[in-house]
Design an enzyme around this catalytic site. Structure first.
Site, PDB file in Angstrom:
ATOM      1  N   ASP A  27       0.782  -1.239   0.000  1.00  0.00           N
ATOM      2  CA  ASP A  27       0.000   0.000   0.000  1.00  0.00           C
ATOM      3  C   ASP A  27       0.811   1.285   0.000  1.00  0.00           C
ATOM      4  O   ASP A  27       0.304   2.338   0.383  1.00  0.00           O
ATOM      5  CB  ASP A  27      -0.926   0.000   1.223  1.00  0.00           C
ATOM      6  CG  ASP A  27      -0.169  -0.257   2.527  1.00  0.00           C
ATOM      7  OD1 ASP A  27       1.049   0.000   2.579  1.00  0.00           O
ATOM      8  OD2 ASP A  27      -0.807  -0.713   3.498  1.00  0.00           O
ATOM      9  N   HIS A  72      11.650   6.429  15.054  1.00  0.00           N
ATOM     10  CA  HIS A  72      11.636   6.831  13.648  1.00  0.00           C
ATOM     11  C   HIS A  72      12.390   8.150  13.482  1.00  0.00           C
ATOM     12  O   HIS A  72      12.429   8.985  14.393  1.00  0.00           O
ATOM     13  CB  HIS A  72      10.181   6.985  13.194  1.00  0.00           C
ATOM     14  CG  HIS A  72       9.985   7.028  11.720  1.00  0.00           C
ATOM     15  ND1 HIS A  72      10.175   8.166  10.974  1.00  0.00           N
ATOM     16  CD2 HIS A  72       9.607   6.062  10.843  1.00  0.00           C
ATOM     17  CE1 HIS A  72       9.909   7.913   9.697  1.00  0.00           C
ATOM     18  NE2 HIS A  72       9.569   6.640   9.594  1.00  0.00           N
ATOM     19  N   GLU A 105      -2.125   5.093   2.654  1.00  0.00           N
ATOM     20  CA  GLU A 105      -2.094   3.668   2.341  1.00  0.00           C
ATOM     21  C   GLU A 105      -3.455   3.084   1.953  1.00  0.00           C
ATOM     22  O   GLU A 105      -3.540   2.257   1.046  1.00  0.00           O
ATOM     23  CB  GLU A 105      -1.508   2.886   3.532  1.00  0.00           C
ATOM     24  CG  GLU A 105      -0.028   3.089   3.744  1.00  0.00           C
ATOM     25  CD  GLU A 105       0.306   4.304   4.612  1.00  0.00           C
ATOM     26  OE1 GLU A 105       1.492   4.484   4.936  1.00  0.00           O
ATOM     27  OE2 GLU A 105      -0.632   5.070   4.964  1.00  0.00           O
ATOM     28  N   GLU A 128      -0.145  -9.053  -1.001  1.00  0.00           N
ATOM     29  CA  GLU A 128      -0.790  -8.494   0.195  1.00  0.00           C
ATOM     30  C   GLU A 128      -1.979  -7.624  -0.216  1.00  0.00           C
ATOM     31  O   GLU A 128      -2.119  -6.469   0.169  1.00  0.00           O
ATOM     32  CB  GLU A 128       0.193  -7.706   1.077  1.00  0.00           C
ATOM     33  CG  GLU A 128      -0.334  -7.493   2.490  1.00  0.00           C
ATOM     34  CD  GLU A 128       0.660  -6.801   3.411  1.00  0.00           C
ATOM     35  OE1 GLU A 128       1.467  -7.517   4.024  1.00  0.00           O
ATOM     36  OE2 GLU A 128       0.623  -5.556   3.504  1.00  0.00           O
ATOM     37  N   HIS A 171       4.993   5.638  14.834  1.00  0.00           N
ATOM     38  CA  HIS A 171       5.477   6.613  13.854  1.00  0.00           C
ATOM     39  C   HIS A 171       4.408   7.107  12.883  1.00  0.00           C
ATOM     40  O   HIS A 171       4.673   8.003  12.095  1.00  0.00           O
ATOM     41  CB  HIS A 171       6.604   5.988  13.023  1.00  0.00           C
ATOM     42  CG  HIS A 171       6.118   4.897  12.116  1.00  0.00           C
ATOM     43  ND1 HIS A 171       5.910   3.609  12.552  1.00  0.00           N
ATOM     44  CD2 HIS A 171       5.775   4.906  10.804  1.00  0.00           C
ATOM     45  CE1 HIS A 171       5.488   2.869  11.546  1.00  0.00           C
ATOM     46  NE2 HIS A 171       5.378   3.625  10.481  1.00  0.00           N
ATOM     47  N   ARG A 179       1.578   8.856  10.652  1.00  0.00           N
ATOM     48  CA  ARG A 179       1.158  10.256  10.501  1.00  0.00           C
ATOM     49  C   ARG A 179      -0.129  10.554  11.263  1.00  0.00           C
ATOM     50  O   ARG A 179      -0.270  11.611  11.869  1.00  0.00           O
ATOM     51  CB  ARG A 179       0.941  10.589   9.019  1.00  0.00           C
ATOM     52  CG  ARG A 179       2.200  10.783   8.209  1.00  0.00           C
ATOM     53  CD  ARG A 179       1.818  11.284   6.804  1.00  0.00           C
ATOM     54  NE  ARG A 179       2.968  11.401   5.937  1.00  0.00           N
ATOM     55  CZ  ARG A 179       3.405  10.444   5.130  1.00  0.00           C
ATOM     56  NH1 ARG A 179       2.769   9.278   5.109  1.00  0.00           N
ATOM     57  NH2 ARG A 179       4.452  10.617   4.352  1.00  0.00           N
TER      58      ARG A 179
END
Length: 382
Positions: free
Chosen positions: A98, A243, A134, A120, A210, A212
């Site tokens: 993704d 990260h 994603e 996937e 991490h 967003r």
């Protein structure tokens, strides 16, 4: 017999981890010519995975730039792929999951009328902005792809509900195949902080955070919960590979920096992460991949998100959705740290994501699609 030329396109660390065993599986079969096109969306982290799996790219777009945006990643990949596709002339292009590389790679293949296989496939949250970007990337790739390699029955059901065209195969997740290579009982960490940990005398909690959508208050709440968990359990140590995002590092070091028994370290490679999980007590994460990997090692997972595109693990009992509120995260963490029965129920649940043969099923599915095998691969879990 003419070999099927399969070009695998990937550019981030998670993609590389899950595609590496598939690239190698195809290369070992006489029916295929297996080639790699790297976008370099995550340059340093991508290269470390390639080194571990002893892979080299046949083509490398090397698109990574300082302060890159979703638009620059997508446009650079599409422009770079033009020349690669014209030179390589693949029969099939495989993309994974993704990412922006995934979407741009699939769109490039479509522009050149090359069939796409989506590894996937079928994961959904049904919220186009979470995870962002994603959720929309994988949905759009589903419309482009002709072969859909869904890890689980639920993923395949999602695709069928959307009336997706093409062949759908239930394969398990290739990350379980990858872990047969990376996890070893004699593994020695290269990070000194990890080598110094007492995995027998302490309960080590592995943390990643991490995403967003967790920036701001959600991430602050997560960090506060971790801090409180450590302060109230003297035998708990936290290892958090932080990260490189300035937003993440500011929050993590601002709240957890200097807290005794909290180890804030730089990002680690896939071998170290897999072996850390193999030795730890509990995993707390907002990552997607770790929700699949940790259960394969018998480790309970608390997902630090409001939703997950991997509900199979929740139903199987290997994962609990902890959300992003401090009190709920603490409640679930305390339960696993203080109630042996609650811990055992999660640790001993059956991992729904694979049996280590996903790559075999994908290879067989490609052969069946191209008419080189009369036998469609049996679905994982059938």
């Amino acid at each position: 017999m003419k070999k099927i030329k399969v070009m695998s396109v990937f550019g981030t660390r998670p993609e590389a981890i899950k595609m590496a065993p598939l690239v190698k599986n195809l290369a070992a079969r006489p029916e295929f010519e297996s080639i790699c096109c790297l976008t370099g969306q995550h340059r340093q982290m991508l290269d470390s995975v390639l080194e571990i799996f002893r892979l080299k790219g046949d083509y490398d777009l090397n698109i990574m730039k300082d302060r890159q945006t979703l638009s620059s990643i997508t446009s650079s990949t599409i422009l770079g792929m033009d020349g690669v596709i014209q030179a390589a002339k693949p029969d099939l292009i495989l993309v994974h999951g993704d990412t922006s590389t995934t979407f741009a790679g699939a769109l490039s293949a479509f522009y050149h009328q090359i069939p796409v296989g989506h590894v996937e496939a079928g994961l959904r949250t049904w919220d186009r902005y979470s995870p962002f970007p994603e959720e929309m990337n994988r949905t759009l790739v589903g419309d482009i792809a002709e072969l859909h390699f869904a890890p689980t029955r639920a993923n395949a059901d999602n695709l069928e509900r959307e009336a997706i065209r093409g062949d759908i195969f239930i394969t398990g997740n290739t990350v379980i195949d990858a872990m047969a290579t990376t996890v070893r009982p004699d593994f020695v960490f290269t990070d000194p902080a990890l080598n110094a940990l007492d995995f027998t005398g302490k309960r080590v909690v592995a943390v990643t955070c991490h995403r967003r959508e967790n920036y701001g208050k959600p991430m602050q709440q997560i960090m506060e919960a971790i801090r409180q968990m450590v302060l109230t359990h003297p035998d708990v140590e936290v290892v958090y590979p932080v990260h490189l995002s300035p937003v993440v590092r500011e929050c993590a070091f601002g709240i957890l920096g200097g807290v005794e028994r909290v180890h804030l370290i730089d990002p680690i490679d896939v071998e170290q992460m897999h072996n850390l999980m193999a030795r730890c007590y509990l995993v707390m994460t907002d990552s997607g991949g770790l929700q699949e990997e940790a259960p394969a090692l018998g480790k309970p997972v608390l997902v630090l998100r409001r939703e997950t595109e991997r509900p199979e693990a929740v139903r199987a009992g290997t994962v609990k959705l902890a959300g992003v509120e401090k009190e709920e995260i603490l409640r679930l963490a305390n339960s696993l740290l203080e109630d042996p029965a609650a811990y055992a129920a999660m640790a001993h649940a059956v991992n729904p994501y694979g049996d280590g043969h996903a790559c075999d099923r994908i290879a067989q599915g490609i052969l069946w699609h191209f008419g080189l095998s009369g036998e469609r691969p049996a679905d994982f879990g059938a």
